[in-house]
Design a protein around this motif. Structure first.
Motif: not given
Length: 591
Positions: A317-320, A336-340, A303-310, A353-358
């Motif tokens: 790896s986080v999404l997986e 909250d997770l779905f909103e992020v 969650f800390r990585i997901l909330k990073s601004e950049k 690829r990152e979209t697919l992980h989401c």
């Protein structure tokens, strides 16, 4: 009386040894050291209590300084001691002993304590040596005198960079084996502290563990560091029985006891706790609590990585990891997770690829604990539908496995939640996708199409040329709900029946007949029983190698392309199909 020394001549130096003699000398030395290591290790293995001196001798061979054999001897000594400690280390943690001068002990107890002290001392010095070598040193432990054989002829034992790296990797492997085989034993925290800083190195053999290094370095680490979370085998966590009431009841009972009974009860509890530790066994409750603490730390990092601004480089790896451990996420965090996840996709900073992980993360949650939540995943349906055609026979072919995993969760496991229009749109786009994949990807995708056609009876609309309802099929629209897929047909299957690969032809002929179980077009039993994952692995024959510098006459022949593992006759059929379907303008060289 004086002696006349004028006629005496100085002794001649010995002739230099030839290369063969030097090699023979080194082999003899190495054989002697190997026999010594074997004898010492065998003696310690047979009777560790009486042979601690031999264990010390073996440990001192870690500091071999003969310039001819010191590298090999140190490697052998490191590995031998690793295997030795794996066998002789007890199944309990050795506690510090009291001074024998202050307490009278039986002879057996004193002998046991002496053995444990000697074992622990040798183990500590061995770990200190491994730490020094793992950090790129020469294995000299601070505060100790140099042991072992003297350097011959002043020979230097300096190591090259490659040799030092090889020694370092062996030392790290030994530390990891100690931690894996004896996680309960002494100095485990010290081993972890040594291994953690090594995780950011680019060697695959060094990357092993993960911890707060992510936070201290502001997530600026290699992705492999975070991927180690994926190896956690946690399937259950502590549900949260509050022990406060039990403690209060126990306290009330103790108030009714006498002082002698309370003292006896405390001693019994302490004894039971020590027995559990010495047996190195954990009851299920303690194990679940440990798993809970571990998974909380994992999610805190995610969650800390997901909330990073950049855009974080560790996002895939986080999404997986979220998809893997989604069944352990507290339901309170789902919204909250779905909103992020929605914000990440809408930001358009993600790769396909990152979209697919989401998408995979979101639907894995909705398929599990989140099935009872009132969350509309329509946006994720659109995102998945929009990125399907971005996978092709080029560099993105390896992502077909991720595509099929997403479809399995989105479509196959949510049969009642998905509409008819979306099902038809996904089947149509999957058939289009088959045209731009390599054979193993086409076969696995056709297997997914077969599953959808057999599951949803309304898919027969795609086998009818007549339009159903109003509207025209819009293949460029990335909205499965409004692209009017019911007004088109699966003409791609007819093209795939003429594919150069025999299995693709067979599978497409099966699907074009609406996947019959008997009669014409049925598949063999072997193909029918295999899942899309198994088919993808079986027919993946490795990388494609393309010849670049060839004569002009060869460029249009089947020799112009070298495909590893493919049959020549299939390759010839492919080239003939391409040449016969090429427009005249291309055959004549016009553009």
């Amino acid at each position: 009386m004086e002696v006349d020394t004028s006629d005496q001549t100085p002794a001649e130096p010995p002739p230099p040894l030839s290369n063969e003699e030097l090699s023979m000398q080194r082999r003899e030395k190495l054989l002697e050291r190997k026999q010594t290591i074997a004898c010492l290790a065998s003696a310690v293995m047979q009777n560790p209590e009486d042979n601690m001196k031999k264990l010390k001798e073996l440990r001192l061979m870690l500091h071999e300084e003969d310039s001819d054999v010191f590298i090999t001897v140190r490697k052998l000594a490191m590995v031998s001691m690793m295997e030795l400690f794996k066998d002789i280390i007890p199944g309990y943690r050795i506690r510090p002993h009291m001074d024998v001068k202050l307490v009278k002990l039986k002879q057996e107890t004193r002998s046991l304590q002496d053995y444990e002290t000697s074992l622990l001392n040798n183990y500590r010095l061995y770990l200190e040596y491994l730490e020094s070598v793992a950090k790129g040193g020469k294995g000299q432990v601070k505060g100790r005198q140099k042991h072992g054989r003297k350097r011959e002829n002043g020979a230097s034992v300096d190591m090259t960079e490659d040799t030092s790296k090889a020694m370092s990797e062996i030392a790290v492997q030994c530390l990891c084996q100690m931690l894996v085989n004896h996680p309960h034993f002494n100095y485990r925290n010290n081993i972890i502290a040594v291994l953690i800083p090594l995780m950011c190195k680019k060697s695959d053999q060094i990357v092993r563990l993960i911890s707060r290094l992510l936070k201290n370095r502001d997530n600026n680490v290699d992705r492999k560091v975070l991927d180690t979370f994926l190896s956690l085998r946690i399937k259950e966590v502590f549900k949260g029985e509050d022990d406060t009431q039990k403690k209060l009841m126990r306290k009330e009972k103790m108030l009714k006891w006498s002082r002698r009974e309370r003292k006896r009860q405390k001693q019994m509890e302490k004894l039971e706790k020590e027995l559990l530790e010495t047996k190195a066994t954990e009851n299920k409750k303690a194990q679940l609590k440990l798993h809970t603490e571990v998974i909380q730390a994992v999610f805190l990092t995610y969650f800390r990585i997901l909330k990073s601004e950049k855009k974080p480089p560790l996002l895939p790896s986080v999404l997986e990891g979220l998809a893997k451990f989604s069944h352990l996420i507290n339901v309170e965090f789902f919204d909250d997770l779905f909103e992020v996840l929605n914000q990440l996709i809408d930001s358009e900073r993600l790769s396909y690829r990152e979209t697919l992980h989401c998408v995979l993360t979101a639907f894995t949650i909705l398929t599990g604990q989140g099935s009872a939540l009132n969350i509309d995943p329509i946006r994720f349906y659109k995102h998945l539908y929009g990125v399907l055609l971005k996978v092709h026979a080029g560099s993105s072919i390896e992502d077909i496995a991720l595509i099929l995993d997403c479809l399995d969760v989105v479509v196959s496991r949510r049969k009642r939640q998905i509409s008819e229009h979306r099902i038809l749109a996904y089947i149509k786009r999957l058939c289009t996708l088959c045209l731009q994949l390599l054979p193993h990807g086409s076969i696995a995708t056709l297997a997914m199409c077969k599953t959808l056609i057999q599951t949803y009876s309304r898919s027969d609309l795609l086998y009818d040329n007549e339009m159903q309802g109003s509207g025209v099929y819009l293949p460029e629209l990335d909205d499965p709900e409004h692209c009017h897929a019911q007004n088109t047909a699966l003409w791609e299957l007819n093209m795939l029946t003429k594919h150069y690969h025999p299995t693709v032809r067979k599978y497409s002929s099966h699907v074009v007949r609406q996947a019959p179980t008997t009669g014409e077009g049925q598949l063999t039993v072997e193909l029918t029983r295999k899942t899309h994952r198994e088919l993808l692995k079986e027919f993946n024959l490795g990388p494609v190698e393309v010849a670049t510098s060839l004569p002009e006459k060869v460029k249009q022949s089947k020799k112009a392309v070298k495909l590893k593992g493919w049959q020549q006759e299939d390759l010839g059929m492919m080239m003939e199909s391409v040449l016969t379907t090429t427009p005249d303008s291309l055959n004549t060289g016009n553009t």
